[in-house]
Design an enzyme around this catalytic site. Structure first.
Site, PDB file in Angstrom:
ATOM      1  N   ILE A  98       9.067  49.438  13.011  1.00  0.00           N
ATOM      2  CA  ILE A  98      10.262  50.101  13.532  1.00  0.00           C
ATOM      3  C   ILE A  98      10.024  50.475  14.985  1.00  0.00           C
ATOM      4  O   ILE A  98       8.951  50.996  15.339  1.00  0.00           O
ATOM      5  CB  ILE A  98      10.592  51.364  12.707  1.00  0.00           C
ATOM      6  CG1 ILE A  98      10.736  51.001  11.226  1.00  0.00           C
ATOM      7  CG2 ILE A  98      11.874  52.012  13.221  1.00  0.00           C
ATOM      8  CD1 ILE A  98      10.760  52.202  10.317  1.00  0.00           C
ATOM      9  N   CYS A  99      11.021  50.207  15.817  1.00  0.00           N
ATOM     10  CA  CYS A  99      10.976  50.597  17.227  1.00  0.00           C
ATOM     11  C   CYS A  99      11.844  51.844  17.388  1.00  0.00           C
ATOM     12  O   CYS A  99      13.074  51.755  17.504  1.00  0.00           O
ATOM     13  CB  CYS A  99      11.482  49.462  18.117  1.00  0.00           C
ATOM     14  SG  CYS A  99      11.462  49.842  19.874  1.00  0.00           S
ATOM     15  N   LEU A 100      11.187  53.027  17.390  1.00  0.00           N
ATOM     16  CA  LEU A 100      11.882  54.306  17.493  1.00  0.00           C
ATOM     17  C   LEU A 100      11.018  55.250  18.316  1.00  0.00           C
ATOM     18  O   LEU A 100       9.796  55.351  18.087  1.00  0.00           O
ATOM     19  CB  LEU A 100      12.145  54.875  16.091  1.00  0.00           C
ATOM     20  CG  LEU A 100      13.002  56.125  16.003  1.00  0.00           C
ATOM     21  CD1 LEU A 100      14.408  55.851  16.520  1.00  0.00           C
ATOM     22  CD2 LEU A 100      13.050  56.640  14.562  1.00  0.00           C
TER      23      LEU A 100
END
Length: 409
Positions: A98-100
């Site tokens: 996840i890119c967060l």
């Protein structure tokens, strides 16, 4: 040793908070079973969570499994979160990463020790409802989300329907990450089938298009049929039984329309303008029409000349018959009398020609009186010349009468 004790206390507080007040749309099935069995929360280094897809999105009615790993230096380091259920998202890759920003340390990220697991799960649901294609892990998916939203929505709904839907018995169809390879192979097989169906439909459409094109070519080859029938229709049937029609409109220019531009000049030479009858303006091409008829029409002038010549001959014969008593005169006076009669006849012919010419001019002016026609009036000099001619003719007549009177005995 002290760090492990602090981590155990922190995890006990957070897990109790997750069970008592879980985030909206999140559940923890394994954690609740451990709490019912009075398990030790401090031993949990990995938490399995489930989040529901937000409503009014392509992930609605889907349940996605997440794996949350707690590091040893938590809460000074962020937890490691990944998706165990395949999902079509710009900020989530095929392996579940996840890119967060909340999952990374500063300066790149925004993790702080005051945050907790409940905050992370709330941010996950917000990421599903509002993707960030400008900072995505999947470039192709991000491009589809920005420029081809319809295709993105279709693929995302398809994957949600396949991997994240709940069965009738209440069990979820989402699988763990270890079975992700098999699921990917199954997905590739479905994609191949989808491609084959699309190609077959395209080939059917292509064959139908070729049949209709060949039929149109046959119709175009017959020139007479195209000239008579201006609207044709070609029907064809595909393999699905649907009737497809292709309509064609052909325009043929008649030969009479090519001669319409010359109708003004041709009708003007004949004395009657067809454009005037149809309340149209004739194309005079800037030609001037004068009262003196500097450019008379050949046919009309010829007809008037022949009629004038006939009338002159009739008048001459009548005058000669009336002048028969002149035979009693002397032979010397006969040539003079004939000369005088010839002069009178010439004058009468001139007057008749002038009257006929005036009548013709009036008729032509009445027919061609329009806004575009330019009438050039003769100057005063022409009127003076006519008066001089009339006066000279009168003087000649008076002289001829005097001579005749002198010749009489």
């Amino acid at each position: 040793m002290a760090q492990a004790a602090r981590l155990s206390l922190r995890m006990q507080k957070e897990l109790k908070l997750l069970l008592s007040d879980p985030p909206h749309g999140a559940s923890f099935p394994h954690l609740s079973s451990a709490a019912n069995g009075s398990g030790d929360f401090s031993t949990f280094s990995t938490i399995d969570a489930q989040i529901e897809g937000p409503e009014d999105t392509v992930y609605a009615n889907g349940i996605f499994n997440l794996k949350i790993q707690i590091p040893e230096r938590y809460p000074f380091q962020p937890p490691i979160v990944s998706f165990a259920t395949p999902i079509y998202h710009p900020n989530i890759d095929n392996s579940g990463r996840i890119c967060l920003d909340i999952l990374n340390l500063p300066p790149k990220g925004a993790w702080q020790p005051s945050l907790n697991i409940s905050t992370v799960l709330t941010s996950m649901r917000l990421l599903l409802s509002e993707p960030n294609p400008d900072d995505g892990l999947m470039c192709e998916v991000s491009r589809e989300y920005k420029y081809n939203r319809q295709t993105f929505d279709y693929k995302a709904r398809e994957m949600t329907e396949k991997y994240a839907k709940v069965k009738a018995d209440g069990c979820s169809t989402s699988l763990q990450i270890k079975n992700h390879g098999d699921e990917k192979s199954g997905e590739s097989g479905n994609s191949v089938k989808l491609k084959l169906t699309v190609e077959s439909s395209l080939s059917i459409a292509h064959t139908v298009k070729r049949e209709t094109a060949g039929r149109d070519e046959q119709e175009d080859g017959n020139g007479k049929r195209k000239a008579v029938v201006g609207f044709g229709e070609g029907n064809s049937f595909g393999n699905d039984g649907i009737k497809r029609s292709r309509k064609k409109l052909s325009l043929a220019l008649p030969s009479q329309s090519q001669k319409k531009d010359l109708c003004g000049e041709e009708e003007l030479t004949r004395g009657v303008s067809a454009a005037c009858k149809e309340n149209k303006k004739p194309n005079l091409n800037g030609k001037k029409l004068s009262l003196g008829l500097k450019q008379p029409c050949n046919d009309t002038l010829a007809s008037f000349r022949t009629s004038a010549a006939k009338s002159d001959n009739n008048r001459l014969s009548r005058k000669l018959s009336l002048r028969s008593p002149l035979g009693e005169l002397n032979e010397v006076s006969k040539p003079e009398v004939l000369a005088q009669t010839d002069m009178k006849l010439e004058m009468n012919q001139n007057e008749d020609a002038r009257s006929l010419r005036g009548e013709f001019e009036n008729s032509v002016l009445e027919e061609t009186s329009m806004a575009e026609s330019i009438v050039v009036l003769d100057s005063d000099d022409s009127g003076q010349e006519e008066e001089e001619r009339v006066s000279s003719s009168r003087s000649r007549l008076s002289l001829a009468k005097r001579r005749v009177l002198k010749c009489r005995p």
